[in-house]
Write a protein that holds these residues in place. Sequence first.
Motif: not given
Length: 198
Positions: A111-126
């Motif tokens: 919902p926030d348009g985050l990019a790269g490492e702004q996104i928590p690593i756990g969320a990127r893994i999921i």
Amino acid sequence: MLLRALAERNPELAERHTAVARLAEAVGERMGLSNEEQTRLRQAAELHDIGKLAIPEDILHKGGPLEPGEWAFVRRHPLIGERIIGAAPALAAAAMLVHSTHERVDGTGYPDGLAGEQIPIGARIIAVCDAFTAMTFPRSYAAQLTVSEAVAELRHCAGTQFDASVVDALANLIVGLVWPPEPSTARADNRDRVADRA
């Protein structure tokens, strides 16, 4: 209680989320997450679509393309999920991961348009584990892919939709696993094999 509610509404989705959680935890371990981070990751992975409980059945299971208003409603489910999970103080950290599971590394997610490492690593893994599981489990809306086909698709989207390092970790982990895991007997065996390979 939340997992039971999800299983009652959609048993197949609950089974898939169990697989996502086990895979995400193993990928997290492979990427060096601490035990505490892995616990939070597993909780978030199991519950990342809990917000879909608030989506009407006629939208959730619509046969054709969604209308703009329907799509906007669906895109709210990470926020709804965060609120549901965050009501339990012990799950507050997991709720924060759920909030970001539909972000994309190129910044075009929600919902926030985050990019790269702004996104928590756990969320990127999921995000990677959920996409892989969705592609390799039986599904009514598209053909089920083989493991190699799904990994190829993840690699194709690495750097835009998905974190390339997470895709690499999953691709290296999944080699030789029985996938998708069977609902009963293969589940425990596969969990052990995932843990061994992590």
